[in-house]
Design a protein around this motif. Structure first.
Motif, PDB file in Angstrom:
ATOM      1  N   GLY A 231       0.849  -1.186   0.000  1.00  0.00           N
ATOM      2  CA  GLY A 231       0.000   0.000   0.000  1.00  0.00           C
ATOM      3  C   GLY A 231       0.879   1.228   0.000  1.00  0.00           C
ATOM      4  N   PRO A 232       0.283   2.415   0.123  1.00  0.00           N
ATOM      5  CA  PRO A 232       1.066   3.644   0.172  1.00  0.00           C
ATOM      6  C   PRO A 232       2.153   3.579   1.238  1.00  0.00           C
ATOM      7  N   GLU A 233       1.821   3.059   2.384  1.00  0.00           N
ATOM      8  CA  GLU A 233       2.796   2.766   3.436  1.00  0.00           C
ATOM      9  C   GLU A 233       2.417   1.440   4.043  1.00  0.00           C
ATOM     10  N   SER A 234       3.310   0.471   3.970  1.00  0.00           N
ATOM     11  CA  SER A 234       3.002  -0.847   4.483  1.00  0.00           C
ATOM     12  C   SER A 234       2.931  -0.820   5.998  1.00  0.00           C
ATOM     13  N   PRO A 235       2.246  -1.798   6.609  1.00  0.00           N
ATOM     14  CA  PRO A 235       2.246  -1.878   8.074  1.00  0.00           C
ATOM     15  C   PRO A 235       3.650  -1.949   8.670  1.00  0.00           C
ATOM     16  N   LEU A 236       4.573  -2.610   7.963  1.00  0.00           N
ATOM     17  CA  LEU A 236       5.938  -2.690   8.469  1.00  0.00           C
ATOM     18  C   LEU A 236       6.593  -1.308   8.481  1.00  0.00           C
ATOM     19  N   GLN A 237       6.381  -0.521   7.427  1.00  0.00           N
ATOM     20  CA  GLN A 237       6.906   0.844   7.400  1.00  0.00           C
ATOM     21  C   GLN A 237       6.274   1.699   8.497  1.00  0.00           C
ATOM     22  N   THR A 238       4.951   1.527   8.689  1.00  0.00           N
ATOM     23  CA  THR A 238       4.261   2.272   9.747  1.00  0.00           C
ATOM     24  C   THR A 238       4.826   1.920  11.114  1.00  0.00           C
ATOM     25  N   LEU A 239       5.031   0.633  11.356  1.00  0.00           N
ATOM     26  CA  LEU A 239       5.569   0.184  12.640  1.00  0.00           C
ATOM     27  C   LEU A 239       6.937   0.801  12.889  1.00  0.00           C
ATOM     28  N   ARG A 240       7.790   0.754  11.884  1.00  0.00           N
ATOM     29  CA  ARG A 240       9.143   1.288  12.044  1.00  0.00           C
ATOM     30  C   ARG A 240       9.143   2.803  12.233  1.00  0.00           C
ATOM     31  N   SER A 241       8.256   3.493  11.510  1.00  0.00           N
ATOM     32  CA  SER A 241       8.237   4.948  11.629  1.00  0.00           C
ATOM     33  C   SER A 241       7.745   5.386  13.007  1.00  0.00           C
ATOM     34  N   TYR A 242       6.802   4.637  13.591  1.00  0.00           N
ATOM     35  CA  TYR A 242       6.315   4.993  14.923  1.00  0.00           C
ATOM     36  C   TYR A 242       7.325   4.654  16.003  1.00  0.00           C
ATOM     37  N   LEU A 243       8.059   3.570  15.817  1.00  0.00           N
ATOM     38  CA  LEU A 243       9.028   3.162  16.838  1.00  0.00           C
ATOM     39  C   LEU A 243      10.319   3.980  16.776  1.00  0.00           C
ATOM     40  N   VAL A 244      10.628   4.534  15.620  1.00  0.00           N
ATOM     41  CA  VAL A 244      11.837   5.344  15.432  1.00  0.00           C
ATOM     42  C   VAL A 244      13.067   4.614  15.995  1.00  0.00           C
ATOM     43  N   ARG A 245      13.294   3.427  15.480  1.00  0.00           N
ATOM     44  CA  ARG A 245      14.450   2.597  15.835  1.00  0.00           C
ATOM     45  C   ARG A 245      14.423   2.070  17.263  1.00  0.00           C
ATOM     46  N   ARG A 246      13.345   2.272  17.976  1.00  0.00           N
ATOM     47  CA  ARG A 246      13.216   1.642  19.284  1.00  0.00           C
ATOM     48  C   ARG A 246      12.709   0.215  19.107  1.00  0.00           C
ATOM     49  N   PRO A 247      13.144  -0.703  19.964  1.00  0.00           N
ATOM     50  CA  PRO A 247      12.693  -2.091  19.816  1.00  0.00           C
ATOM     51  C   PRO A 247      11.288  -2.304  20.357  1.00  0.00           C
ATOM     52  N   VAL A 248      10.697  -3.401  19.932  1.00  0.00           N
ATOM     53  CA  VAL A 248       9.468  -3.901  20.554  1.00  0.00           C
ATOM     54  C   VAL A 248       9.873  -4.727  21.761  1.00  0.00           C
ATOM     55  N   GLY A 249       9.286  -4.437  22.908  1.00  0.00           N
ATOM     56  CA  GLY A 249       9.570  -5.200  24.117  1.00  0.00           C
ATOM     57  C   GLY A 249       8.509  -6.259  24.359  1.00  0.00           C
ATOM     58  N   LEU A 250       8.956  -7.433  24.733  1.00  0.00           N
ATOM     59  CA  LEU A 250       8.048  -8.541  25.044  1.00  0.00           C
ATOM     60  C   LEU A 250       8.281  -8.959  26.491  1.00  0.00           C
ATOM     61  N   VAL A 251       7.215  -9.048  27.252  1.00  0.00           N
ATOM     62  CA  VAL A 251       7.313  -9.543  28.623  1.00  0.00           C
ATOM     63  C   VAL A 251       6.677 -10.924  28.635  1.00  0.00           C
ATOM     64  N   GLY A 252       7.512 -11.951  28.677  1.00  0.00           N
ATOM     65  CA  GLY A 252       7.049 -13.324  28.578  1.00  0.00           C
ATOM     66  C   GLY A 252       7.288 -13.871  27.182  1.00  0.00           C
ATOM     67  N   LEU A 253       7.854 -15.082  27.108  1.00  0.00           N
ATOM     68  CA  LEU A 253       8.147 -15.702  25.819  1.00  0.00           C
ATOM     69  C   LEU A 253       7.561 -17.112  25.755  1.00  0.00           C
ATOM     70  N   GLY A 254       6.308 -17.226  26.177  1.00  0.00           N
ATOM     71  CA  GLY A 254       5.597 -18.482  26.004  1.00  0.00           C
ATOM     72  C   GLY A 254       5.041 -18.585  24.597  1.00  0.00           C
ATOM     73  N   LEU A 255       3.887 -19.194  24.462  1.00  0.00           N
ATOM     74  CA  LEU A 255       3.295 -19.417  23.138  1.00  0.00           C
ATOM     75  C   LEU A 255       3.136 -18.110  22.358  1.00  0.00           C
ATOM     76  N   ILE A 256       2.452 -17.121  22.965  1.00  0.00           N
ATOM     77  CA  ILE A 256       2.153 -15.890  22.249  1.00  0.00           C
ATOM     78  C   ILE A 256       3.395 -15.010  22.117  1.00  0.00           C
ATOM     79  N   GLY A 257       4.097 -14.787  23.214  1.00  0.00           N
ATOM     80  CA  GLY A 257       5.297 -13.960  23.158  1.00  0.00           C
ATOM     81  C   GLY A 257       6.357 -14.537  22.229  1.00  0.00           C
ATOM     82  N   GLY A 258       6.539 -15.856  22.286  1.00  0.00           N
ATOM     83  CA  GLY A 258       7.511 -16.493  21.407  1.00  0.00           C
ATOM     84  C   GLY A 258       7.138 -16.365  19.943  1.00  0.00           C
ATOM     85  N   ALA A 259       5.841 -16.515  19.639  1.00  0.00           N
ATOM     86  CA  ALA A 259       5.391 -16.396  18.255  1.00  0.00           C
ATOM     87  C   ALA A 259       5.572 -14.971  17.737  1.00  0.00           C
ATOM     88  N   ILE A 260       5.244 -13.973  18.565  1.00  0.00           N
ATOM     89  CA  ILE A 260       5.458 -12.581  18.163  1.00  0.00           C
ATOM     90  C   ILE A 260       6.940 -12.339  17.898  1.00  0.00           C
TER      91      ILE A 260
END
Length: 304
Positions: A5-34
């Motif tokens: 699209g005009p801006e992909s979801p991946l581009q949107t995610l990166r532009s909002y985070l501005v090089r900051r990481p996504v933090g995950l609390v817990g790495l079970g089924l859902i956290g691990g899959a993310i």
């Protein structure tokens, strides 16, 4: 997995985070899959886990770029997703609250939303939006996460009047890069709906398993167990899931679940009446209706 699209979801995610990481609390089924999906897309991730052995295995599996038991691992995160059991979401510890960066948007993946939103409104002065991906397996723990878990699956977002459009776009972008389908609803509506399609099936499936084991004729019971095949496996799957998770869902959504159980009991009694009275044409019509309903409700839908 990424939508063009005009801006992909991946581009949107990166532009909002501005090089900051996504933090995950817990790495079970859902956290691990993310974590696996975000790493595959090149999105930086950091993760906080409780045990050193969990952290080591998570690193071996590549569930996040940085995995630690030190809460300071979250300090640079621009978005934090709490992938914790429901009881820990409802009673966040002071250590967890102090670890969350004030500049970050925080969300969760809990299966009940109204109590979670209430708990976090009271405990957390920052930005919080409730979320719930409708995806999973019976597996749990650090070995459970698998790539592609959310592809085509609904992911509910329960916003409030305080939710900003920017925060909503950030979470929508996250869900879409994971292949999920965004569903907006209120917390109360979410809890009533999942009582019908998620929490009720756990108890119905458990009742089916209990019915087989409670057959008084031991010969018949053993024969039934030996003959059980794909139909029984399909209808009993969620009843064989995590008992703690099922109990937490029931206890924290009990009013909506009792309402769902009441209507399920009425429906079962109606079908029992058709069998008892040998009204086979009406039974066939009822089964035709349920076949059509199932095709409408569970047919695969593409991510948006």
């Amino acid at each position: 997995m990424v939508v063009s699209g005009p801006e992909s979801p991946l581009q949107t995610l990166r532009s909002y985070l501005v090089r900051r990481p996504v933090g995950l609390v817990g790495l079970g089924l859902i956290g691990g899959a993310i974590g696996l999906d975000l790493k595959a897309l090149g999105v930086p991730t950091v993760a906080l886990v409780h045990r050193a052995e969990t952290a080591e295995r998570a690193r071996q599996r590549g569930l996040a770029d940085v995995v630690s038991t030190d809460p300071a691992v979250l300090r640079e995160a621009g978005l934090v997703v709490l992938c914790l059991p429901l009881d820990r979401l409802l009673a966040p510890t002071p250590q967890l609250l102090s670890a969350l960066p004030r500049q970050a948007l925080v969300s969760d993946v809990g299966s009940v939303k109204a109590p979670v939103l209430a708990a976090w409104k009271a405990a957390w002065p920052g930005r919080f939006v409730g979320g719930h991906p409708m995806a999973g397996t019976t597996a749990a723990g650090v070995e459970a996460g698998q790539p592609g878990l959310f592809h085509g699956r609904p992911w509910a977002l329960t916003t409030t009047d305080a939710t900003s459009p920017a925060d909503l776009r950030l979470l929508e972008a996250l869900i879409r890069v994971l292949g999920g389908r965004v569903v907006h609803c209120s917390a109360q509506d979410h809890d009533h709906a999942v009582a019908l399609v998620s929490h009720l099936p756990v108890l119905v499936s458990a009742a089916l398993l209990r019915t087989v084991t409670q057959e008084p004729n031991q010969l018949i019971r053993h024969l039934a167990e030996g003959l059980a095949s794909s139909g029984f496996a399909d209808t009993s799957r969620v009843g064989g899931g995590n008992p703690r998770l099922g109990t937490l869902m029931a206890s924290h959504n009990r009013h909506a679940l009792r309402h769902a159980l009441h209507h399920y009991r009425d429906s079962l009694e109606a079908l029992e009446g058709l069998v008892r009275e040998e009204r086979w044409d009406q039974l066939c019509a009822a089964l035709q209706q349920t076949r059509d309903l199932r095709q409408q409700m569970v047919s695969p839908q593409p991510p948006v």
